[in-house]
Design a protein around this motif. Structure first.
Motif: not given
Length: 176
Positions: A120-131, A23-28, A166-168
């Motif tokens: 959980r610590r990583i998830e706290a730094d994540e922006p909202p996800t795109l389903p 997911y983060h590879m796609r977003r980045g 999906a990215q938008w």
């Protein structure tokens, strides 16, 4: 906790981590491409504007080129594509660290709790996800684990339009 329970938890955690890596590879990659595209628009149409001014071209051509550069640069500035690309790359690396830790030594129940805490610590730094994008990342992992026939039974059924955008957009994926 039995060995079967631990093995199931390890499999679920590995799947979750791999999905988040993808997911983060796609977003980045998306934000990196977007930033490059807006830079390209700025260079090409900025040059066209200057050339048109020097050559004395029509006001429509000069104004249109300048407007396009302004819009592209404004969107890039407001969205912060560079910062978002770095954020998602950093989050991907943090998930990869957890995956590497899991591969190095088979985790026991105490180690699994520690890894879940790190997640959980990583998830706290994540922006909202795109389903919809999350489903696409999940499908990537399914295809990497299972045979083509088995994977076809488990991948989501998103329309081509939702996959493409999906990215938008924050699509409702409850029916996928």
């Amino acid at each position: 906790m039995t060995d079967v329970d631990i093995a199931t938890e390890v499999h679920e955690l590995e799947f979750y981590v791999q999905r988040n890596v993808r997911y983060h590879m796609r977003r980045g990659a998306f934000f990196l491409r977007w930033g490059r595209f807006t830079a390209f628009v700025g260079v090409v149409f900025g040059s066209a504007t200057v050339t048109s001014l020097i050559a004395g071209s029509s006001a429509f051509l000069v104004g249109g080129s300048a407007l396009l550069v302004t819009l592209a640069s404004s969107v890039d500035l407001v969205v912060g594509t560079g910062q978002r690309a770095w954020l998602h790359n950093d989050l991907r690396k943090r998930y990869l660290d957890i995956e590497a830790e899991m591969l190095a030594v088979p985790p026991d129940s105490a180690k699994l709790r520690e890894m879940r805490s790190k997640i959980r610590r990583i998830e706290a730094d994540e922006p909202p996800t795109l389903p919809a994008l999350e489903l696409l990342a999940r499908d990537d992992v399914i295809r990497s684990i299972y045979s083509r026939e088995e994977a076809a039974k488990h991948v989501s059924r998103l329309s081509w339009f939702k996959r493409t955008t999906a990215q938008w957009f924050d699509w409702d994926t409850s029916n996928a």
